[in-house]
Design a protein around this motif. Structure first.
Motif, short mmCIF file in Angstrom:
data_model
loop_
_atom_site.label_atom_id
_atom_site.label_comp_id
_atom_site.label_asym_id
_atom_site.label_seq_id
_atom_site.Cartn_x
_atom_site.Cartn_y
_atom_site.Cartn_z
N UNK A 78 32.29 -68.98 51.28
CA UNK A 78 31.49 -69.27 50.10
C UNK A 78 31.92 -68.35 48.98
N UNK A 79 32.25 -68.91 47.83
CA UNK A 79 32.68 -68.05 46.71
C UNK A 79 32.28 -68.68 45.38
N UNK A 80 32.41 -67.88 44.34
CA UNK A 80 32.06 -68.34 42.98
C UNK A 80 33.34 -68.86 42.32
N UNK A 81 33.38 -70.13 41.97
CA UNK A 81 34.59 -70.66 41.32
C UNK A 81 34.81 -70.05 39.94
N UNK A 82 36.03 -70.12 39.47
CA UNK A 82 36.35 -69.78 38.08
C UNK A 82 36.10 -71.01 37.23
N UNK A 83 35.93 -70.79 35.93
CA UNK A 83 35.69 -71.89 35.00
C UNK A 83 36.79 -71.94 33.94
N UNK A 127 32.11 -61.01 42.95
CA UNK A 127 32.22 -61.46 41.56
C UNK A 127 33.15 -60.53 40.79
N UNK A 128 34.13 -61.13 40.12
CA UNK A 128 35.15 -60.30 39.46
C UNK A 128 34.77 -59.91 38.04
N UNK A 129 34.06 -60.81 37.34
CA UNK A 129 33.69 -60.51 35.95
C UNK A 129 32.53 -59.50 35.95
N UNK A 130 32.35 -58.88 34.80
CA UNK A 130 31.30 -57.87 34.66
C UNK A 130 29.99 -58.58 34.29
N UNK A 131 29.13 -58.82 35.29
CA UNK A 131 27.92 -59.60 35.04
C UNK A 131 26.67 -58.72 35.10
#
Ligand code: ATP
Length: 456
Positions: free
Chosen positions: A309-314, A285-289
């Motif tokens: 498997x990855x988290x898409x961008x929005x 995950x690239x954003x600071x969560x």
């Protein structure tokens, strides 16, 4: 002449039944408005135009209507609970409460000019709820302050029901609630309002391309579908980006007081799905969560080709429906000088948006033949299912035309004594005020033509 001030629209809305003050007979409630007979139609038509563009005209966006009452945890992990606040300043002299970033002069009270102000403090904008039989008054749920988060938390549900390859989107129209410090500008800033938001899930490598694509699509919609002239719209990139955003900006409309936001377009990266997913460590995950130990579901995408498997961008498009309606009304509002000291107000709406599609006016209410013919025409028009058709009860033709001009009815159909003889009626057009005789049998096709042409 277009609307000079928002007050022109406020007066028209009250007079003609578009928008009323919420809780009016008890003195009102700040930031809440009730939509009357024509307001509901105009809102419905704007929603339909958006849904048509987002869902029916494409094959990559699904619809959703999530609950307005939401579990606290959604807003803990979205970051709203800790940081969805505005800077509140209070005037020690007159007690006025102001949002610091919207003050005319940050050193002086907007109301009385005093410089004796409190330092700004963070003011939570979410409306907390205490629900259920066990409630002890503590906040255990929130009215959602946006639709977006309830879309993210349904990501897997929608994907399981309607599998898509990236990119694809989920669109939602619904109410949102914010405890705004100072509601203002009529329906511009309310505490209860409606959003039409779409979250487009993309491969992180493609985010910039789709951000640009949606900027263009949405701007074109405001011009072509709502009929707002391009020169009254502009796109303004945010100077200061929210911590989760890679790029963001607003579509702004030129209100009588200047340009202001009507829709936001944001590249939110993987912040949202990343914040709400379980097993965050499995993903890059690239954003600071925030560390999430409560989520029960992985909000990830499996690439069918690579198996990765990855988290898409929005990429998000976030429009305020009430602000859209206000902009549409301001833009359509026209005062015309008719000469001889006469004038009229006309709402030059696109026919697709007009609250009433056609009005039938029998010239004399006491001539049964005229009324019967008018009833038949009304029934034939209803069968077209194009929206609201109105039958006028008064034969005062001038008054009827004036009323329908003000609410934006594209065409009036007048039944008069000649109708009994030759089966023709008068079609009177809103914008040109021109009149023509048309055979009764041709009226439905003619009305359809006007509605479908969809030109102002
Ligand atoms: P603002 O800066 O005006 O407070 P925002 O940037 O917080 O708005 P978003 O969270 O991006 O707004 O919401 C998307 C859209 O929802 C806005 O462009 C606006 O049209 C609408 N909206 C937001 N807050 C309100 C409100 N209080 N009343 C009416 N519409 C609103």
């Amino acid at each position: 002449m277009p609307a000079k001030t928002v007050n022109d629209i406020v007066a028209l809305c009250k007079r003609r039944g578009f928008i009323f003050t919420g809780s009016e007979i008890y003195g009102g409630l700040g930031g809440a408005y009730d939509y009357g007979p024509y307001g509901v139609e105009l809102m419905k038509n704007i929603r339909a135009a958006w849904w048509n563009a987002m869902i029916y005209s494409r094959n990559d966006i699904e619809g959703l209507d999530a609950a307005v009452i939401t579990n606290r945890l959604l807003w803990k992990y979205s970051g709203h609970e800790s940081s969805f606040s505005d800077p509140l300043v209070e005037c020690k002299k007159c007690g006025a409460r102001m949002r610091q970033d919207k003050m005319r002069d940050q050193t002086k009270c907007d109301n009385c000019g005093s410089t004796d102000l409190t330092p700004p403090r963070a003011y939570q904008l979410m409306m907390g709820l205490s629900i259920g039989a066990t409630a002890d008054g503590a906040i255990n749920a929130y009215l959602r302050p946006e639709t977006a988060t309830t879309t993210y938390t349904n990501f897997k549900n929608v994907m399981d029901a309607r599998p898509h390859k990236l990119p694809f989107g989920i669109a939602q129209i619904g109410k949102a609630f914010r405890n705004e410090i100072s509601p203002r500008g009529f329906v511009f800033r309310m505490r209860e309002f409606e959003q039409a938001e779409m979250q487009y899930f993309v491969n992180p490598a493609d985010d910039e391309k789709y951000f640009e694509m949606w900027k263009e699509i949405r701007m074109a919609w405001w011009v072509n579908v709502l009929g707002i002239p391009a020169e009254k719209l502009r796109f303004t990139p945010h100077e200061k980006l929210a911590h989760y955003a890679k790029a963001a900006g607003d579509i702004e409309y030129e209100f009588p007081d200047g340009f202001d936001e009507v829709e936001g377009i944001h590249n939110r990266q993987d912040f949202d799905l990343g914040s709400h997913t379980k097993a965050q460590d499995e993903f890059n995950i690239q954003a600071n969560v925030m560390d999430n130990r409560d989520s029960t579901t992985k909000l990830a995408y499996s690439d069918p080709q690579t198996g990765e498997s990855f988290i898409p961008f929005v990429i998000e498009t976030a429009m305020g429906v009430n602000r859209a309606m206000l902009a549409v009304m301001l833009d359509a509002y026209t005062e015309e000088d008719l000469g001889d000291g006469k004038s009229r107000v006309v709402l030059k709406l696109k026919p697709a948006l007009a609250p009433v599609k056609a009005a039938v006016i029998p010239l004399a209410r006491n001539v049964p033949e005229l009324v019967n013919i008018a009833n038949d025409i009304e029934n034939d028009l209803r069968k077209l299912h194009i929206g609201r058709i109105e039958m006028e009860n008064s034969g005062n033709i001038g008054k009827n035309y004036r009323r329908h001009d003000e609410i934006g009815t594209p065409v009036c159909i007048t039944v008069d004594h000649q109708t009994i003889e030759d089966h023709t009626v008068t079609l009177r057009y809103r914008d040109s005020m021109q009149q023509e005789r048309v055979a009764i049998a041709d009226v439905p096709a003619r009305v359809m033509e006007i509605i479908n042409k969809n030109e102002k």
